[in-house]
Scaffold this active site. Structure first.
Site, PDB file in Angstrom:
ATOM      1  N   SER A 102      -1.269   0.692  -1.363  1.00 30.84           N
ATOM      2  CA  SER A 102      -1.419  -0.230  -0.248  1.00 30.84           C
ATOM      3  C   SER A 102      -2.083  -1.543  -0.635  1.00 30.84           C
ATOM      4  O   SER A 102      -2.855  -1.624  -1.598  1.00 30.84           O
ATOM      5  CB  SER A 102      -2.243   0.428   0.874  1.00 30.84           C
ATOM      6  N   GLN A 103      -1.773  -2.554   0.138  1.00 29.83           N
ATOM      7  CA  GLN A 103      -2.423  -3.860   0.061  1.00 29.83           C
ATOM      8  C   GLN A 103      -3.949  -3.668   0.146  1.00 29.83           C
ATOM      9  O   GLN A 103      -4.430  -2.884   0.959  1.00 29.83           O
ATOM     10  CB  GLN A 103      -1.919  -4.692   1.233  1.00 29.83           C
TER      11      GLN A 103
END
Length: 254
Positions: A102-103
């Site tokens: 994930s970011q």
């Protein structure tokens, strides 16, 4: 290149993008980085500091425990070698088997939503690369993480063990069902999106506990769920795009 990344696709599949007391000691992590040379250590530390300052603190991440954890965890250790140069950029990155890491902002946002105090037992659904588990393990004494893909479980476990984490417990299985043998949990964090909130996860949450979970098929949103004596309270937060939860979550509901 490790075998887990040989099937790596260049296209991101459903990346999650926007529409400390009690945790693991980081001395081993620092030592592992130092073995790679001072210039590499200094550069990765500079990039982490920049990531925390510009992507997290400059937005709405205020929890000092979360900021400190994100500063300590070497994200480049969790991404495929071909993407290591982009490890601290404001984006999700592909893994294998259609999964993503994930970011950084999403990792921090979801961790902050749990309002961790440093004493909790946390269940994570969707181990993936192991990065989210590492961030949690910097804050709390015990993290239980489930991954449906055995190959990813082994990869994450190897990375986390090599970095010195000893407070993370691994299981390969269907995260929809949670980990009943270790329940109840103070907090639950889900990193794959079902179309509805799995009842077994609600059942395994302590009274007073919190769960953060992406819900939806195409139009997804993060839900913060609080389990109170009086019942379940659900609050919507931000739109996201996560990979779908597989397994039981994809079967039609009766």
């Amino acid at each position: 290149m490790p075998s887990i990344f040989r099937r790596l696709a260049i296209v991101l599949f459903a990346c999650p993008l926007l529409a400390s007391p009690g945790g693991c000691t980081t001395s081993t992590v620092v030592y592992k980085e130092q073995q790679k040379g001072s210039s590499t250590v200094e550069e990765s530390a500079r990039l982490r500091e920049q990531m925390v300052r510009e992507q997290l603190a400059a937005r709405d991440i205020r929890d000092i425990r979360v900021l400190d954890a994100m500063q300590r965890v070497p994200r480049h250790e969790f991404v495929p070698p071909d993407f290591a140069a982009a490890a601290y950029e404001d984006t999700a990155l592909p893994l294998t088997l259609g999964q993503t890491i994930s970011q950084p902002y999403i990792v921090a946002f979801m961790t902050q939503a749990l309002a961790l105090q440093g004493t909790e037992r946390v269940l994570e659904i969707g181990t993936g690369s192991g990065y989210q588990a590492a961030v949690l393990a910097e804050i709390v004494p015990a993290v239980y993480t489930i991954e449906i893909h055995e190959e990813l479980t082994h990869y994450a476990q190897n990375v986390l063990t090599s970095l010195g984490y000893r407070n993370i417990h691994f299981r390969t299985g269907d995260g929809y069902m949670g980990w009943p043998e270790q329940a109840p949990f103070d907090c639950i964090i889900v990193t794959a999106a079902p179309e509805h909130v799995p009842q077994p996860l609600i059942d395994q949450l302590k009274i007073g506990g919190r769960m953060i979970i992406p819900v939806g098929r195409l139009d997804q949103e993060l839900l913060l769920i609080e389990k109170r004596e009086s019942g379940i309270v659900r609050r919507s937060s931000i739109p996201v795009r996560f990979v779908p939860m597989t397994g039981i979550a994809q079967k039609p509901r009766e």
